[in-house]
Design a protein around this motif. Structure first.
Motif, PDB file in Angstrom:
ATOM      1  N   THR A 197       0.627  -1.212  -0.017  1.00  0.00           N
ATOM      2  CA  THR A 197      -0.096  -0.004   0.060  1.00  0.00           C
ATOM      3  C   THR A 197       0.894   1.390   0.001  1.00  0.00           C
ATOM      4  N   CYS A 198       2.141   1.156  -0.002  1.00  0.00           N
ATOM      5  CA  CYS A 198       3.056   2.274   0.086  1.00  0.00           C
ATOM      6  C   CYS A 198       3.882   2.686  -1.026  1.00  0.00           C
ATOM      7  N   ARG A 199       4.841   1.638  -1.302  1.00  0.00           N
ATOM      8  CA  ARG A 199       5.869   1.621  -1.998  1.00  0.00           C
ATOM      9  C   ARG A 199       5.326   1.500  -3.598  1.00  0.00           C
ATOM     10  N   ASN A 200       6.582   2.511  -4.218  1.00  0.00           N
ATOM     11  CA  ASN A 200       6.435   2.424  -5.643  1.00  0.00           C
ATOM     12  C   ASN A 200       7.862   2.433  -6.369  1.00  0.00           C
ATOM     13  N   GLY A 201       8.663   1.801  -5.641  1.00  0.00           N
ATOM     14  CA  GLY A 201      10.038   1.801  -6.176  1.00  0.00           C
ATOM     15  C   GLY A 201      11.082   1.201  -5.184  1.00  0.00           C
ATOM     16  N   GLU A 202      12.275   1.118  -5.407  1.00  0.00           N
ATOM     17  CA  GLU A 202      13.161   0.104  -4.856  1.00  0.00           C
ATOM     18  C   GLU A 202      13.423   0.426  -3.396  1.00  0.00           C
ATOM     19  N   THR A 203      13.381   1.690  -2.997  1.00  0.00           N
ATOM     20  CA  THR A 203      13.753   1.961  -1.620  1.00  0.00           C
ATOM     21  C   THR A 203      12.576   2.586  -0.918  1.00  0.00           C
ATOM     22  N   VAL A 204      12.973   2.637   0.667  1.00  0.00           N
ATOM     23  CA  VAL A 204      11.856   3.157   1.272  1.00  0.00           C
ATOM     24  C   VAL A 204      11.746   4.813   1.174  1.00  0.00           C
ATOM     25  N   ARG A 205      12.330   5.485   0.273  1.00  0.00           N
ATOM     26  CA  ARG A 205      12.042   6.581  -0.286  1.00  0.00           C
ATOM     27  C   ARG A 205      11.102   6.642  -1.375  1.00  0.00           C
ATOM     28  N   HIS A 206      11.100   5.459  -2.019  1.00  0.00           N
ATOM     29  CA  HIS A 206      10.128   5.593  -3.166  1.00  0.00           C
ATOM     30  C   HIS A 206       8.811   4.912  -2.712  1.00  0.00           C
ATOM     31  N   ARG A 207       8.138   6.072  -2.093  1.00  0.00           N
ATOM     32  CA  ARG A 207       6.683   5.804  -1.473  1.00  0.00           C
ATOM     33  C   ARG A 207       5.973   6.733  -1.855  1.00  0.00           C
ATOM     34  N   TYR A 208       4.395   6.310  -2.354  1.00  0.00           N
ATOM     35  CA  TYR A 208       3.475   7.344  -2.554  1.00  0.00           C
ATOM     36  C   TYR A 208       2.690   7.746  -1.336  1.00  0.00           C
ATOM     37  N   ARG A 209       2.868   6.859  -0.273  1.00  0.00           N
ATOM     38  CA  ARG A 209       2.297   7.113   1.069  1.00  0.00           C
ATOM     39  C   ARG A 209       3.290   7.101   1.941  1.00  0.00           C
ATOM     40  N   ASN A 210       3.106   7.732   3.165  1.00  0.00           N
ATOM     41  CA  ASN A 210       3.883   7.346   4.301  1.00  0.00           C
ATOM     42  C   ASN A 210       3.375   6.184   4.966  1.00  0.00           C
ATOM     43  N   LEU A 211       4.428   5.444   5.601  1.00  0.00           N
ATOM     44  CA  LEU A 211       4.158   4.443   6.321  1.00  0.00           C
ATOM     45  C   LEU A 211       4.489   4.568   7.796  1.00  0.00           C
ATOM     46  N   VAL A 212       3.392   4.359   8.669  1.00  0.00           N
ATOM     47  CA  VAL A 212       3.621   4.865  10.227  1.00  0.00           C
ATOM     48  C   VAL A 212       3.304   3.660  11.026  1.00  0.00           C
ATOM     49  N   ILE A 213       3.969   3.068  11.923  1.00  0.00           N
ATOM     50  CA  ILE A 213       3.339   2.046  12.955  1.00  0.00           C
ATOM     51  C   ILE A 213       3.220   2.692  14.210  1.00  0.00           C
ATOM     52  N   HIS A 214       2.161   2.170  14.747  1.00  0.00           N
ATOM     53  CA  HIS A 214       1.399   3.020  16.039  1.00  0.00           C
ATOM     54  C   HIS A 214       1.203   1.955  16.903  1.00  0.00           C
ATOM     55  N   PHE A 215       1.742   1.960  18.010  1.00  0.00           N
ATOM     56  CA  PHE A 215       1.430   0.993  19.318  1.00  0.00           C
ATOM     57  C   PHE A 215       0.814   1.829  20.272  1.00  0.00           C
ATOM     58  N   PRO A 216      -0.530   2.004  20.169  1.00  0.00           N
ATOM     59  CA  PRO A 216      -1.295   2.940  20.989  1.00  0.00           C
ATOM     60  C   PRO A 216      -1.281   2.527  22.580  1.00  0.00           C
ATOM     61  N   GLN A 217      -0.969   1.227  22.751  1.00  0.00           N
ATOM     62  CA  GLN A 217      -0.979   0.693  24.092  1.00  0.00           C
ATOM     63  C   GLN A 217       0.321   0.352  24.643  1.00  0.00           C
ATOM     64  N   VAL A 218       1.351   0.915  23.958  1.00  0.00           N
ATOM     65  CA  VAL A 218       2.904   0.600  24.506  1.00  0.00           C
ATOM     66  C   VAL A 218       3.697   1.902  24.635  1.00  0.00           C
ATOM     67  N   SER A 219       4.094   2.115  25.952  1.00  0.00           N
ATOM     68  CA  SER A 219       4.942   3.268  26.221  1.00  0.00           C
ATOM     69  C   SER A 219       6.354   3.356  25.392  1.00  0.00           C
ATOM     70  N   PHE A 220       7.069   4.137  25.038  1.00  0.00           N
ATOM     71  CA  PHE A 220       8.462   4.231  24.626  1.00  0.00           C
ATOM     72  C   PHE A 220       9.324   3.740  25.449  1.00  0.00           C
ATOM     73  N   GLN A 221       9.134   3.572  26.763  1.00  0.00           N
ATOM     74  CA  GLN A 221      10.079   3.153  27.921  1.00  0.00           C
ATOM     75  C   GLN A 221      10.147   1.524  27.364  1.00  0.00           C
ATOM     76  N   LYS A 222       9.247   0.861  26.873  1.00  0.00           N
ATOM     77  CA  LYS A 222       9.227  -0.524  26.656  1.00  0.00           C
ATOM     78  C   LYS A 222      10.248  -0.718  25.707  1.00  0.00           C
ATOM     79  N   MET A 223      10.161  -0.031  24.654  1.00  0.00           N
ATOM     80  CA  MET A 223      11.276  -0.021  23.593  1.00  0.00           C
ATOM     81  C   MET A 223      12.786   0.534  23.948  1.00  0.00           C
ATOM     82  N   LYS A 224      12.432   1.287  24.804  1.00  0.00           N
ATOM     83  CA  LYS A 224      13.960   1.977  25.295  1.00  0.00           C
ATOM     84  C   LYS A 224      14.632   0.900  26.150  1.00  0.00           C
ATOM     85  N   SER A 225      13.824   0.048  26.990  1.00  0.00           N
ATOM     86  CA  SER A 225      14.451  -0.851  27.895  1.00  0.00           C
ATOM     87  C   SER A 225      15.026  -1.927  26.997  1.00  0.00           C
TER      88      SER A 225
END
Length: 377
Positions: A292-320
């Motif tokens: 749904t996002c890419r139109n080429g070889e790299t992550v810059r070749h996108r016609y839509r942004n791609l975001v991942i959202h963890f609404p129930q996870v705090s940044f602290q979990k990733m940081k740890s």
DNA sequence: AGTTGTGAGGGAACCATCGC
DNA sequence: GCGATGGTTCCCTCACAACT
């Protein structure tokens, strides 16, 4: 000249050699080195492992050039689970290595009362068509067939091989196609013809037609992309709404890169898990990108942004997670006294290849990572 | 009421590392 | 060596929703 590398199961490599023309060339079998020994892999293999690791890799010549990655997957093919292997396909293809991804067409799942077939999700087929198209290299699926007459009941009626009981039956129609694909790849390599040209080989063209055929066979039941997993956990928003969402989280105007602001739409992948974990979300994210996002070889070749959202996870979990890596494993930690190849790998590449998969894939693929209380971009 | 697809969560197996 | 420990990966379970 040919070598077959395996990740953790040597029988994958042996099976691969046994059922294809590789057996004519008496290939060496080697284990991919992981963890502190990662630097022992040839550079070209290191590169295609930058996101994830396939079951087997065929290389040719010296220094070893990866020519084919192979993945054998036996899990039920519905839902998002099957997507968890897609990152390794994309990583290989993006460095010009062709790929074969074997997964069940269907699998019998026993329930408390009776059971039912779990039938393949069509979206992986479409994702593979896009991976092939953008990287100009074949990345083909093959079905691990199943039926109640000759299948292995304890394996959900998958057809298993007589000699290699964990592998697909080499005499099944699909595995014969797979062997033909491996043989074709070998032939192109030996004739020094490139994979871009192979995209127009009649065998590949026929296979792509087959992929679309099998895709529509399932897709027409629910002919809406976002009605199939993992897109069922995604929504498309205007990028102006994304900016508002980020502002709410961080309490100020975000300074997003111009190429993110410039894309009118954004796909937000929003799994409602309470844990910061990799499988199956990392692979799904890569699949969503190609669908749904890419139109080429790299992550810059996108016609839509791609975001991942963890609404129930705090940044602290990733940081740890990365703090643990830094404190206990990273050769850059102040307490480290070793001066070995692991340190040298890091002086050259940083922790590109060694940090946790979650951090590698999410941060490489997503334009933004959103947590309950933070935004990374 | 039955059928189908989903997805959070977790168990089993495996692996690397560490202290003894 | 050997067991303990903790991390990772693969795959499964099961409740639930959306449909027929």
């Amino acid at each position: 000249m040919f070598k077959v590398w395996y990740h953790d199961n040597k029988s994958f490599a042996e099976y691969l050699i046994k059922i294809t023309n590789l057996s004519k060339y008496n290939p060496q079998i080697e284990k991919i080195s992981l963890g502190r020994n990662f630097a022992e892999n040839p550079d070209t293999i290191q590169k295609i492992l930058y996101l994830d690791i396939p079951d087997a890799i065929i290389t040719y010549g010296f220094p070893e050039k990866p020519v084919l990655g192979v993945e054998f997957c036996a899990e039920a093919p519905s839902g998002h689970d099957i997507f968890q292997r897609v990152a390794r396909v994309a990583a290989s293809a993006s460095f010009g290595t062709s790929f074969a991804f074997i997964f069940p067409e269907k699998k019998w799942v026993v329930r408390e009362i009776g059971g039912r077939w779990d039938i393949y999700n069509p979206l992986p087929l479409r994702a593979l068509v896009n991976i092939s198209t953008f990287h100009k290299v074949p990345a083909l699926p093959f079905f691990w067939e199943a039926n109640q007459i000759s299948g292995n009941e304890s394996e959900g009626f998958l057809l298993t091989d007589k000699e290699f009981p964990n592998m697909p039956d080499r005499n099944s129609k699909e595995m014969k196609q797979f062997a033909e694909f491996v043989n074709l790849t070998i032939a192109y390599v030996l004739q020094n013809r490139n994979f871009e040209e192979m995209m127009f080989d009649p065998f590949i063209l026929e296979r792509v037609a087959w992929m679309w055929d099998r895709y529509h066979e399932r897709y027409r039941r629910k002919p809406n992309l976002f009605d199939w997993s993992p897109l069922t956990s995604c929504r498309i928003i205007k990028t102006s709404e994304l900016i508002k969402l980020v502002k709410e989280k961080i309490g100020r105007e975000p300074n997003l890169p111009h190429y993110v602001v410039d894309r009118a739409e954004t796909v937000v992948y929003e799994p409602s898990t309470r844990n910061f974990r990799s499988d199956p979300y990392t692979g799904s994210l890569v699949g969503i990108d190609y669908l749904t996002c890419r139109n080429g070889e790299t992550v810059r070749h996108r016609y839509r942004n791609l975001v991942i959202h963890f609404p129930q996870v705090s940044f602290q979990k990733m940081k740890s997670m990365f703090v643990r890596y830094y404190k206990e494993e990273c050769p850059f930690r102040p307490s480290n006294r070793e001066t070995d190849t692991y340190l040298t790998l890091h002086l050259r590449d940083g922790c590109r290849y060694t940090k946790q998969k979650e951090l590698r894939i999410y941060c490489y693929i997503a334009d933004l990572l959103l947590f309950r209380d933070a935004a990374l971009y």
